[in-house]
Design a protein around this motif. Structure first.
Motif, PDB file in Angstrom:
ATOM      1  N   VAL A  32       0.832  -1.205   0.000  1.00 47.47           N
ATOM      2  CA  VAL A  32       0.000   0.000   0.000  1.00 47.47           C
ATOM      3  C   VAL A  32       0.867   1.256   0.000  1.00 47.47           C
ATOM      4  O   VAL A  32       0.526   2.256  -0.632  1.00 47.47           O
ATOM      5  CB  VAL A  32      -0.939  -0.002   1.223  1.00 47.47           C
ATOM      6  CG1 VAL A  32      -1.700   1.304   1.330  1.00 47.47           C
ATOM      7  CG2 VAL A  32      -1.910  -1.170   1.130  1.00 47.47           C
ATOM      8  N   SER A  33       2.016   1.208   0.699  1.00 44.29           N
ATOM      9  CA  SER A  33       2.863   2.387   0.836  1.00 44.29           C
ATOM     10  C   SER A  33       3.273   2.984  -0.508  1.00 44.29           C
ATOM     11  O   SER A  33       3.188   4.204  -0.696  1.00 44.29           O
ATOM     12  CB  SER A  33       4.105   2.048   1.673  1.00 44.29           C
ATOM     13  OG  SER A  33       3.723   1.668   2.976  1.00 44.29           O
ATOM     14  N   PRO A  34       3.723   2.158  -1.491  1.00 47.94           N
ATOM     15  CA  PRO A  34       4.049   2.759  -2.793  1.00 47.94           C
ATOM     16  C   PRO A  34       2.852   3.457  -3.425  1.00 47.94           C
ATOM     17  O   PRO A  34       3.012   4.459  -4.121  1.00 47.94           O
ATOM     18  CB  PRO A  34       4.505   1.551  -3.627  1.00 47.94           C
ATOM     19  CG  PRO A  34       4.966   0.547  -2.629  1.00 47.94           C
ATOM     20  CD  PRO A  34       4.075   0.723  -1.450  1.00 47.94           C
ATOM     21  N   CYS A  35       1.648   2.928  -3.184  1.00 46.81           N
ATOM     22  CA  CYS A  35       0.450   3.568  -3.735  1.00 46.81           C
ATOM     23  C   CYS A  35       0.257   4.954  -3.124  1.00 46.81           C
ATOM     24  O   CYS A  35      -0.107   5.909  -3.815  1.00 46.81           O
ATOM     25  CB  CYS A  35      -0.777   2.698  -3.480  1.00 46.81           C
ATOM     26  SG  CYS A  35      -0.711   1.076  -4.269  1.00 46.81           S
ATOM     27  N   VAL A  36       0.509   5.051  -1.809  1.00 48.97           N
ATOM     28  CA  VAL A  36       0.387   6.354  -1.145  1.00 48.97           C
ATOM     29  C   VAL A  36       1.456   7.310  -1.672  1.00 48.97           C
ATOM     30  O   VAL A  36       1.182   8.489  -1.949  1.00 48.97           O
ATOM     31  CB  VAL A  36       0.500   6.191   0.383  1.00 48.97           C
ATOM     32  CG1 VAL A  36       0.478   7.542   1.069  1.00 48.97           C
ATOM     33  CG2 VAL A  36      -0.626   5.314   0.904  1.00 48.97           C
TER      34      VAL A  36
ATOM     35  N   ALA B  41       0.421   8.470  -4.918  1.00 49.65           N
ATOM     36  CA  ALA B  41      -0.664   9.440  -4.797  1.00 49.65           C
ATOM     37  C   ALA B  41      -0.117  10.817  -4.445  1.00 49.65           C
ATOM     38  O   ALA B  41      -0.601  11.834  -4.945  1.00 49.65           O
ATOM     39  CB  ALA B  41      -1.674   8.972  -3.752  1.00 49.65           C
ATOM     40  N   VAL B  42       0.899  10.875  -3.565  1.00 50.28           N
ATOM     41  CA  VAL B  42       1.505  12.161  -3.207  1.00 50.28           C
ATOM     42  C   VAL B  42       2.113  12.821  -4.442  1.00 50.28           C
ATOM     43  O   VAL B  42       1.939  14.030  -4.686  1.00 50.28           O
ATOM     44  CB  VAL B  42       2.584  11.955  -2.115  1.00 50.28           C
ATOM     45  CG1 VAL B  42       3.361  13.233  -1.882  1.00 50.28           C
ATOM     46  CG2 VAL B  42       1.929  11.488  -0.820  1.00 50.28           C
TER      47      VAL B  42
ATOM     48  N   VAL C 263      -0.641  14.108  -6.650  1.00 47.56           N
ATOM     49  CA  VAL C 263      -1.199  15.374  -6.171  1.00 47.56           C
ATOM     50  C   VAL C 263      -0.298  16.535  -6.586  1.00 47.56           C
ATOM     51  O   VAL C 263      -0.783  17.602  -7.021  1.00 47.56           O
ATOM     52  CB  VAL C 263      -1.377  15.340  -4.638  1.00 47.56           C
ATOM     53  CG1 VAL C 263      -1.698  16.720  -4.101  1.00 47.56           C
ATOM     54  CG2 VAL C 263      -2.479  14.365  -4.261  1.00 47.56           C
ATOM     55  N   ALA C 264       1.023  16.332  -6.458  1.00 44.31           N
ATOM     56  CA  ALA C 264       1.957  17.390  -6.866  1.00 44.31           C
ATOM     57  C   ALA C 264       1.832  17.677  -8.359  1.00 44.31           C
ATOM     58  O   ALA C 264       1.820  18.842  -8.793  1.00 44.31           O
ATOM     59  CB  ALA C 264       3.391  16.987  -6.514  1.00 44.31           C
ATOM     60  N   ARG C 265       1.729  16.590  -9.162  1.00 42.52           N
ATOM     61  CA  ARG C 265       1.561  16.786 -10.604  1.00 42.52           C
ATOM     62  C   ARG C 265       0.232  17.467 -10.920  1.00 42.52           C
ATOM     63  O   ARG C 265       0.150  18.322 -11.804  1.00 42.52           O
ATOM     64  CB  ARG C 265       1.653  15.441 -11.324  1.00 42.52           C
ATOM     65  CG  ARG C 265       3.065  14.905 -11.458  1.00 42.52           C
ATOM     66  CD  ARG C 265       3.126  13.789 -12.481  1.00 42.52           C
ATOM     67  NE  ARG C 265       2.370  12.635 -12.042  1.00 42.52           N
ATOM     68  CZ  ARG C 265       2.875  11.618 -11.368  1.00 42.52           C
ATOM     69  NH1 ARG C 265       4.157  11.625 -11.051  1.00 42.52           N
ATOM     70  NH2 ARG C 265       2.135  10.588 -10.999  1.00 42.52           N
TER      71      ARG C 265
ATOM     72  N   LEU D 201     -11.454  16.876  -7.796  1.00 41.97           N
ATOM     73  CA  LEU D 201     -12.201  15.906  -8.583  1.00 41.97           C
ATOM     74  C   LEU D 201     -12.434  14.650  -7.767  1.00 41.97           C
ATOM     75  O   LEU D 201     -11.608  14.277  -6.926  1.00 41.97           O
ATOM     76  CB  LEU D 201     -11.436  15.566  -9.870  1.00 41.97           C
ATOM     77  CG  LEU D 201     -11.228  16.729 -10.849  1.00 41.97           C
ATOM     78  CD1 LEU D 201     -10.402  16.271 -12.036  1.00 41.97           C
ATOM     79  CD2 LEU D 201     -12.561  17.276 -11.316  1.00 41.97           C
ATOM     80  N   PRO D 202     -13.560  13.972  -7.994  1.00 44.60           N
ATOM     81  CA  PRO D 202     -13.807  12.724  -7.257  1.00 44.60           C
ATOM     82  C   PRO D 202     -12.744  11.687  -7.574  1.00 44.60           C
ATOM     83  O   PRO D 202     -12.288  11.574  -8.720  1.00 44.60           O
ATOM     84  CB  PRO D 202     -15.193  12.287  -7.750  1.00 44.60           C
ATOM     85  CG  PRO D 202     -15.372  12.984  -9.061  1.00 44.60           C
ATOM     86  CD  PRO D 202     -14.645  14.284  -8.939  1.00 44.60           C
ATOM     87  N   ALA D 203     -12.339  10.981  -6.548  1.00 40.19           N
ATOM     88  CA  ALA D 203     -11.312   9.950  -6.731  1.00 40.19           C
ATOM     89  C   ALA D 203     -11.864   8.817  -7.569  1.00 40.19           C
ATOM     90  O   ALA D 203     -13.054   8.489  -7.507  1.00 40.19           O
ATOM     91  CB  ALA D 203     -10.846   9.421  -5.376  1.00 40.19           C
TER      92      ALA D 203
END
Length: 677
Positions: A224-228, A231-232, A235-237, A367-369
């Motif tokens: 899960v950690s790589p997914c988070v 995601a970070v 978000v930056a992109r 935007l909705p996830a």
């Protein structure tokens, strides 16, 4: 494991109702409550004051976090887990205080202990140990050498019977002595008890299982950690993209406004210049007329004052004409249209307000996830087949991958069916891509073909089906083909083909001496193609060929395996193959085996692009030598071809272009495929 009040190991630990759930001894808690209640002059209070003071009774502050709380000693929570750990620590402490020989200590001697008897639950020096365990009953006791740093826990003594607590009560989950389980009236008499060592084994196994669960959870968390982290970065992109969008909008708006300003400014200057030129021309014309009128008026005045009568009469007509011409010129100047001095910018107020409102309405929204792709939902991660032949796990379970990619020149296959496992590939994923040149291949890995027999006195073996390996018989074994025969007057007969989506073909007959003898029967069609049991979908095996006198009969071909693919999106550019294998050829006087039936390919996707090949065809029957020793025809026969398998496609949005399906696929809506994929 020490109480914050008495600073000793916990005795009957209880959990306080403070936010941090601190722990103290029950006895210490009782003292705290009594001390708090003693400070309330309860008996001297009466009436309403008495009711008000009741809230102060049994109210204390946590010794650690100083949180005020009300405590009910009758309902306080006792911590059995901490109590068990403390008892273990207390046993070790008891041992550390009893490092001397048990026998010698009773004689007021201080002799260091050398061995510890697990049965006697006591330490002994060398001589005392030999003497105490000299008889045959105590000679079997388990002894442990006492060495520096080695921990040997003493068994706790039963407070009722004074015996070691050497058994464990499963119902009460606590240690007790044998007397507690044997004497009448004991609370453990009717309970299930086991030895401490057995209880420890069970506890260790449960702890190991719990530890394994935590390890698996940590492994899941590591996925899960790589997914988070991704995601970070996403978000930056997204922030950069949103900022770039706004900057582009502002730049475009600024450029457009500046171009409009310049265009309108030029237009205003042009209109102003034209108006000024027209006014200058008008002004020049008026000056000319004014000069003409002045000249004519001066001339008339000169005639009136300076000329004699005869001269006035002679020039009268000419001077009057000049005056009238000047008057006409003045009138013409007065009739010249007035030049407009106003310049207006044609700007629609409504359009301007709408533009301003559109700028004011610019906002930023989240935007909705997208639908979450949980690591728990797809615990097997990704399956990327880069080259060669990769075998799918043969445990019969559906694997859940986030993404499956079979690249060019790569093959995803599995072990052949062995009677209990193999022959099947079942995948559920978010995305499945089979590149051009890549393949998923389970051909000839389904139900096994009939085995050859070495005697020419009977029927050959049937092909395998979901009812088992079958037996030696011409008749089919459900979807497995029937075996050949060796009991002809001269020659042999081939085995029948296996069945699945369609029936298998029977073997060609033996026609020696103009007598037709039927070969092995073809396998039945399989009505279980809609079942969710993958083993029911494999192609039936072909029957083995018959043997006569000499030569080797052909073995039955194996049926095709089963491929089940379910995903949100599927892109097929390569091949998915579940063909049956061909029957073996017979030599000399022996016949060929039947071909295996095609297996099953099940594809379920919300969206699918099919540009490749899907095949589940039956294998051909094995050939044979049709001529006997005297060139007689019809002595042997070929095996029957296997029936075709099944191709099932469940999809609402399917794009097919240049794909090849054999047999033709059965296409149903996505919702109808839920029961079998």
């Amino acid at each position: 494991m020490t109480c914050c009040v008495c600073l000793e190991l916990f005795t009957d630990p209880v959990t306080l109702p403070c936010p941090a759930s601190h722990t103290v001894c029950f006895g210490c808690l009782d003292k705290l409550v009594r001390r708090a209640n003693s400070q309330v002059e309860y008996e001297s209070l009466k009436g309403e004051e008495k009711k008000a003071s009741e809230t102060a009774l049994n109210s204390i502050r946590c010794p650690l976090c100083d949180t005020p709380m009300a405590v009910d000693l009758a309902k306080v929570s006792h911590s059995t887990t901490i109590a068990a750990v403390v008892e273990g620590l207390r046993s070790e402490l008891v041992y550390k205080k009893n490092m001397l020989c048990y026998k010698c200590e009773r004689k007021n001697k201080t002799v260091p202990a050398e061995q510890f008897c697990q049965n006697c639950n006591a330490p002994f020096c060398g001589p005392c140990c030999s003497k105490a365990h000299a008889n045959r009953y105590m000679a079997t006791h388990t002894m442990s050498l006492i060495s520096e740093g080695k921990k040997i826990a003493l068994l706790e003594q039963c407070s009722v019977h004074g015996k070691p607590k050497d058994v464990y009560c499963k119902e009460d989950k606590q240690l007790c002595c044998l007397y507690c389980t044997a004497l009448s009236g004991s609370i453990h008499k009717t309970h299930t008890v086991i030895a401490v060592c057995d209880a420890a084994t069970e506890c260790r196994a449960q702890l190991a299982a719990a530890q394994s669960e935590v390890a698996q959870a940590e492994e899941t968390l590591s996925k899960v950690s790589p997914c988070v982290e991704k995601a970070v970065k996403d978000v930056a992109r997204a922030m950069e993209a949103a900022q770039e969008t706004m900057e582009a909008f502002c730049t475009q708006a600024t450029t457009t406004l500046e171009a409009t300003r310049q265009r309108v400014t030029v237009a205003i200057a042009k209109f102003a210049s034209e108006k000024q030129a027209a006014l200058a021309k008008q002004s020049a014309a008026q000056e000319a007329v004014r000069g003409r009128a002045l000249d004519s008026r001066v001339l008339a005045q000169h005639v009136l004052t300076e000329f004699a009568d005869s001269q006035v009469v002679s020039v009268y007509s000419s001077v009057v004409g000049t005056l009238h011409g000047a008057c006409e010129a003045v009138k013409r100047c007065d009739d010249v249209p007035v030049v407009s001095t106003e310049i207006a910018v044609n700007l629609d107020a409504a359009t301007l307000r709408a533009f301003i409102q559109s700028l004011e309405s610019v906002s930023v929204t989240s935007l909705p996830a997208p639908p979450r792709t949980s690591t728990l939902e797809f615990p097997d991660g990704e399956l990327i087949v880069t080259g060669g032949r990769v075998l799918f796990p043969a445990d019969g379970h559906t694997k859940r991958y986030l993404r499956v990619v079979v690249q060019s020149a790569a093959t995803l296959s599995c072990e052949a069916w062995n009677g209990t496992s193999g022959g099947m590939i079942s995948i559920t994923a978010k995305e499945i891509v089979i590149a051009q040149g890549g393949s998923v291949d389970v051909s000839g890995l389904g139900f096994r073909g009939g085995e050859v027999v070495t005697t020419d006195q009977g029927e050959a073996h049937q092909g395998e089906s979901r009812q088992g390996r079958g037996q030696n018989a011409l008749e089919n074994n459900y979807c497995g083909g029937g075996g050949g025969d060796s009991r002809c007057a001269f020659g042999s007969i081939g085995g029948g083909g296996g069945g699945n989506g369609t029936c298998g073909n029977p073997a060609s007959p033996n026609t020696h001496r103009n007598v037709t003898r039927a070969g092995g029967h073809g396998g039945q069609a399989n009505p279980q193609v809609g079942s969710n049991n993958l083993a029911d979908h494999m192609g039936g095996g072909g029957g083995a060929g018959g043997i006569y006198v000499r030569g080797a009969p052909g073995t039955g071909g194996c049926g095709g395996g089963c491929v089940s693919l379910a995903a949100e999106t599927v892109e097929l550019l390569g091949t998915v193959v579940a063909n049956g294998s061909s029957g073996g050829c017979g030599s000399e006087y022996s016949s060929g085996g039947g071909g295996g039936a095609g297996g099953c390919v099940r594809l379920r996707a919300a969206s699918a692009k099919l540009h490749g090949t899907i095949a589940a065809s039956g294998g051909v029957g094995g050939l044979s030598n049709t001529y006997g020793p005297n060139n007689e025809q019809g002595v042997t026969s070929a095996g029957g071809a296997g029936g075709d398998g099944v191709v099932l496609v469940s999809c609402d949005a399917v794009v097919r272009s240049g794909d090849t399906c054999s047999p033709a696929p059965t296409v149903v809506p996505f919702s109808q495929g839920a029961s079998w994929c």
